[in-house]
Motif scaffolding. Structure first.
Motif, PDB file in Angstrom:
ATOM      1  N   GLY A 191      40.718  21.860  27.778  1.00 55.47           N
ATOM      2  CA  GLY A 191      39.429  22.119  28.392  1.00 55.47           C
ATOM      3  C   GLY A 191      39.437  22.088  29.905  1.00 55.47           C
ATOM      4  N   ASP A 192      40.242  21.210  30.497  1.00 56.96           N
ATOM      5  CA  ASP A 192      40.236  21.069  31.950  1.00 56.96           C
ATOM      6  C   ASP A 192      41.593  21.375  32.576  1.00 56.96           C
ATOM      7  N   GLN A 193      42.460  22.034  31.833  1.00 59.83           N
ATOM      8  CA  GLN A 193      43.801  22.304  32.348  1.00 59.83           C
ATOM      9  C   GLN A 193      44.359  23.592  31.737  1.00 59.83           C
ATOM     10  N   PHE A 194      45.124  24.333  32.550  1.00 62.13           N
ATOM     11  CA  PHE A 194      45.823  25.524  32.077  1.00 62.13           C
ATOM     12  C   PHE A 194      47.290  25.188  31.834  1.00 62.13           C
ATOM     13  N   GLY A 195      47.884  25.899  30.896  1.00 61.44           N
ATOM     14  CA  GLY A 195      49.287  25.659  30.594  1.00 61.44           C
ATOM     15  C   GLY A 195      50.208  26.140  31.689  1.00 61.44           C
ATOM     16  N   ILE A 196      49.802  27.199  32.394  1.00 61.44           N
ATOM     17  CA  ILE A 196      50.643  27.789  33.431  1.00 61.44           C
ATOM     18  C   ILE A 196      49.757  28.534  34.412  1.00 61.44           C
ATOM     19  N   THR A 197      50.246  28.754  35.598  1.00 63.12           N
ATOM     20  CA  THR A 197      49.612  29.672  36.538  1.00 63.12           C
ATOM     21  C   THR A 197      50.692  30.655  36.962  1.00 63.12           C
ATOM     22  N   ILE A 198      50.402  31.959  36.769  1.00 66.14           N
ATOM     23  CA  ILE A 198      51.419  32.988  36.977  1.00 66.14           C
ATOM     24  C   ILE A 198      50.802  34.175  37.692  1.00 66.14           C
ATOM     25  N   ALA A 199      51.591  34.858  38.504  1.00 61.69           N
ATOM     26  CA  ALA A 199      51.091  35.906  39.387  1.00 61.69           C
ATOM     27  C   ALA A 199      50.569  37.117  38.617  1.00 61.69           C
ATOM     28  N   THR A 200      49.422  37.646  39.079  1.00 63.10           N
ATOM     29  CA  THR A 200      48.832  38.852  38.492  1.00 63.10           C
ATOM     30  C   THR A 200      48.288  39.793  39.560  1.00 63.10           C
ATOM     31  N   ASP A 201      48.656  39.579  40.813  1.00 61.69           N
ATOM     32  CA  ASP A 201      48.133  40.373  41.926  1.00 61.69           C
ATOM     33  C   ASP A 201      48.808  41.747  41.949  1.00 61.69           C
ATOM     34  N   ALA A 202      48.008  42.805  41.861  1.00 58.42           N
ATOM     35  CA  ALA A 202      48.550  44.168  41.803  1.00 58.42           C
ATOM     36  C   ALA A 202      49.202  44.605  43.104  1.00 58.42           C
ATOM     37  N   SER A 203      48.832  43.999  44.214  1.00 61.21           N
ATOM     38  CA  SER A 203      49.330  44.440  45.527  1.00 61.21           C
ATOM     39  C   SER A 203      50.421  43.540  46.078  1.00 61.21           C
ATOM     40  N   ASP A 204      50.973  42.663  45.232  1.00 58.96           N
ATOM     41  CA  ASP A 204      51.892  41.642  45.719  1.00 58.96           C
ATOM     42  C   ASP A 204      53.226  41.721  44.988  1.00 58.96           C
ATOM     43  N   VAL A 205      54.322  41.838  45.739  1.00 53.46           N
ATOM     44  CA  VAL A 205      55.653  41.874  45.132  1.00 53.46           C
ATOM     45  C   VAL A 205      55.968  40.569  44.414  1.00 53.46           C
ATOM     46  N   PHE A 206      55.261  39.502  44.717  1.00 49.98           N
ATOM     47  CA  PHE A 206      55.420  38.228  44.017  1.00 49.98           C
ATOM     48  C   PHE A 206      55.208  38.415  42.508  1.00 49.98           C
ATOM     49  N   THR A 207      54.274  39.301  42.136  1.00 44.60           N
ATOM     50  CA  THR A 207      54.050  39.586  40.717  1.00 44.60           C
ATOM     51  C   THR A 207      55.288  40.225  40.104  1.00 44.60           C
ATOM     52  N   GLN A 243      51.787  39.042  29.195  1.00 47.70           N
ATOM     53  CA  GLN A 243      50.373  39.259  28.890  1.00 47.70           C
ATOM     54  C   GLN A 243      49.733  37.993  28.347  1.00 47.70           C
ATOM     55  N   ALA A 244      50.426  37.325  27.432  1.00 45.52           N
ATOM     56  CA  ALA A 244      49.889  36.091  26.867  1.00 45.52           C
ATOM     57  C   ALA A 244      49.746  35.010  27.929  1.00 45.52           C
ATOM     58  N   LEU A 245      50.785  34.843  28.735  1.00 53.05           N
ATOM     59  CA  LEU A 245      50.741  33.811  29.775  1.00 53.05           C
ATOM     60  C   LEU A 245      49.638  34.082  30.785  1.00 53.05           C
ATOM     61  N   GLY A 246      49.534  35.339  31.226  1.00 55.94           N
ATOM     62  CA  GLY A 246      48.604  35.666  32.296  1.00 55.94           C
ATOM     63  C   GLY A 246      47.160  35.776  31.870  1.00 55.94           C
ATOM     64  N   SER A 247      46.921  36.100  30.609  1.00 53.89           N
ATOM     65  CA  SER A 247      45.534  36.318  30.172  1.00 53.89           C
ATOM     66  C   SER A 247      44.967  35.179  29.340  1.00 53.89           C
ATOM     67  N   GLU A 248      45.831  34.404  28.673  1.00 47.56           N
ATOM     68  CA  GLU A 248      45.341  33.351  27.780  1.00 47.56           C
ATOM     69  C   GLU A 248      45.544  31.942  28.314  1.00 47.56           C
ATOM     70  N   TYR A 249      46.616  31.727  29.082  1.00 49.90           N
ATOM     71  CA  TYR A 249      46.983  30.361  29.451  1.00 49.90           C
ATOM     72  C   TYR A 249      47.021  30.102  30.949  1.00 49.90           C
ATOM     73  N   SER A 250      46.599  31.068  31.753  1.00 47.39           N
ATOM     74  CA  SER A 250      46.604  30.961  33.212  1.00 47.39           C
ATOM     75  C   SER A 250      45.171  31.101  33.715  1.00 47.39           C
ATOM     76  N   PRO A 251      44.839  30.569  34.880  1.00 49.79           N
ATOM     77  CA  PRO A 251      43.488  30.728  35.424  1.00 49.79           C
ATOM     78  C   PRO A 251      43.077  32.196  35.456  1.00 49.79           C
ATOM     79  N   SER A 252      41.799  32.456  35.242  1.00 49.85           N
ATOM     80  CA  SER A 252      41.298  33.826  35.240  1.00 49.85           C
ATOM     81  C   SER A 252      41.228  34.372  36.654  1.00 49.85           C
TER      82      SER A 252
END
Length: 468
Positions: A191-207, A243-252
């Motif tokens: 409820g108050d924590q995500f399993g992971i935070t992973i890059a989803t920025d379309a303009s960033d090579v970090f993704t 997709q699972a990591l970025g959409s289900e278990y990472s901050p929106s």
């Protein structure tokens, strides 16, 4: 230092600019003149190490070089995000620098493919310093066939950092496989924590970097020979996991370099994928990027002491998986003063080399390990350097031998898309235009399935393949 990023840029425009500059260069013969007494004149150096403290350190190195050789240096700091546009505009005007410092692999190979690099001067530097003093893997990754494109200076690894205390409490295995990673992300998303935070920025090579790090662990390659393979079954499995990591278990919402680090530092996420540059910040040595978790209030180093590190996350198809990393280089450009360029690079890789590594040892593993007399001279000096900005301390004060081993094995374990296939020019275009980051953003936002994202990226990459 946060991960440095590059913007979207039409690679064809950059290519046209670079070809024009190459055709009009006065320095095509290159080479020669490593001795400061014969170099003379002045050179311009662009450096991607543009943070104020590092730029100031380089100004001192440049001043020391001028005093030793008589060669004047105009040092220009640029952001990595600015590099493609600056190269494009300055190539068109015929005003490129003599040397580029701390340039990444993709950009080095793209410039090499467009005949911008003074390979004769580069080879002269390697021969003067001693080829056997460099990490062989670094030389391989910075070459194109028999042409040495740049002088590899330092490297870093992409790592997954995870909360060892939370893993132990939940009885979870370290996230060294796709299955263990996804299981941990699911279990630790509460409820108050995500399993992971992973890059989803379309303009960033970090993704793209984050995706490639996972992809290499499953044997997923961008290209094999002259065939685009980013839509292969192995790669589709990486898209599905991401997709699972970025959409289900990472901050929106869009997750970037800064937001992913901030989420982990605040204790809001149990895992984060970043580079080894995070290690000094994780230890509380930098005021503008301090850990802010509840437990960190009385101990800036608490998070470092309760974090583990993984470099390779093996997927079901990743039998001989490598790890993602970056190698930064000094690049001699076809210009008017190849002798001055050679003298400068040789100086930076010898007399000033330890000072160069000391700017950020957590992200600057030496690619030149010895000095010709002592095979480990620079590796030994690096191991004793202090990391940090506002406070400095050896990383060994905060991390065990396993974590420190991640830093020292960069050259041995690094793998990258396309380079070993002789497709460095493709990787340069792919990195500049960022079709993968765009597809990942659409996929994790619900606009594409994993299969559709893989197909979209493959189609874009196909258009970038150089004509055979």
């Amino acid at each position: 230092m946060s991960l440095r990023t590059r913007p979207v840029l039409l690679a064809g425009t950059l290519a046209a600019a670079l070809v024009l500059a190459a055709c009009g260069s006065d320095g095509d013969d290159g080479g020669g003149g490593g001795d400061g007494e014969t170099a003379g004149g002045a050179i311009t150096v662009w450096t991607m190490e543009s943070l104020p403290d590092r730029f100031a350190a380089q100004q001192q190195m440049a001043a020391n070089f001028t005093e030793a050789t008589g060669v004047e240096v105009e040092l220009v700091g640029i952001e990595e995000a600015q590099a493609p546009q600056l190269i494009q505009s300055n190539a068109l005007s015929g005003d490129l620098p003599d040397v580029m410092a701390s340039f990444p692999l993709a950009l080095v190979h793209q410039m090499g493919g467009l005949d911008m690099v003074d390979t004769e001067t580069t080879q002269a530097v390697i021969e003067t310093l001693g080829e056997d003093t460099f990490d062989p893997a670094a030389l391989e990754l910075t070459s194109d066939g028999e042409n040495q494109l740049s002088v590899p200076s330092d490297g870093w690894s992409q790592i997954l950092v995870y909360r060892t205390d939370l893993f132990e409490e939940a009885g979870l295995e370290p996230p060294t496989t796709y299955e263990a990673l996804e299981t941990a992300a699911r279990t630790l998303t509460t409820g108050d924590q995500f399993g992971i935070t992973i890059a989803t920025d379309a303009s960033d090579v970090f993704t793209q970097q984050s995706f490639e790090a996972l992809a290499l662990g499953n044997g997923c390659q961008l290209v094999e020979g002259d065939e685009i393979t980013i839509d292969s079954p192995a790669c589709q499995e990486t898209f599905r996991l991401y997709q699972a990591l970025g959409s289900e278990y990472s901050p929106s919402g869009t997750q970037s370099v800064d937001s992913t680090r901030a989420s982990y530092f605040a204790g809001q996420s149990a895992m984060v994928m970043w580079s080894t540059y995070i290690l000094d910040e994780l230890a509380g040595l930098r005021d503008d990027a301090l850990p802010t978790c509840d437990e960190c209030a009385g101990d800036d180093a608490w998070l470092a002491e309760n974090s583990g590190v993984v470099t390779t996350i093996t997927g079901p198809d990743g039998e001989s998986a490598g790890s993602y990393g970056e190698i930064a280089s000094f690049v001699a450009i076809n210009g008017d003063n190849p002798a001055g360029a050679q003298a400068f690079i040789e100086y930076m890789m010898s007399d000033a080399y330890v000072d160069w590594l000391a700017m950020a040892p957590e992200g600057k593993t030496p690619m030149r390990t010895g000095d010709g007399e002592n095979d480990t001279a620079f590796a030994d000096a690096w191991a004793g350097l202090e990391a940090g900005v506002d406070r400095r301390a050896p990383l060994s004060e905060f991390y065990d031998e396993e974590v420190l081993g991640v830093l020292t094995s960069v050259g041995e374990t690094i793998d990258r898309w396309a380079l070993k296939e002789g497709q460095g020019e493709l990787l340069g275009s792919f990195t500049a235009e960022l079709p993968l980051a765009t597809a990942v953003a659409d996929m994790t936002g619900g606009g594409l399935s994993a299969e559709e994202a893989a197909g979209q990226v493959a189609e874009a990459a196909q258009q970038m393949l150089p004509e055979q």
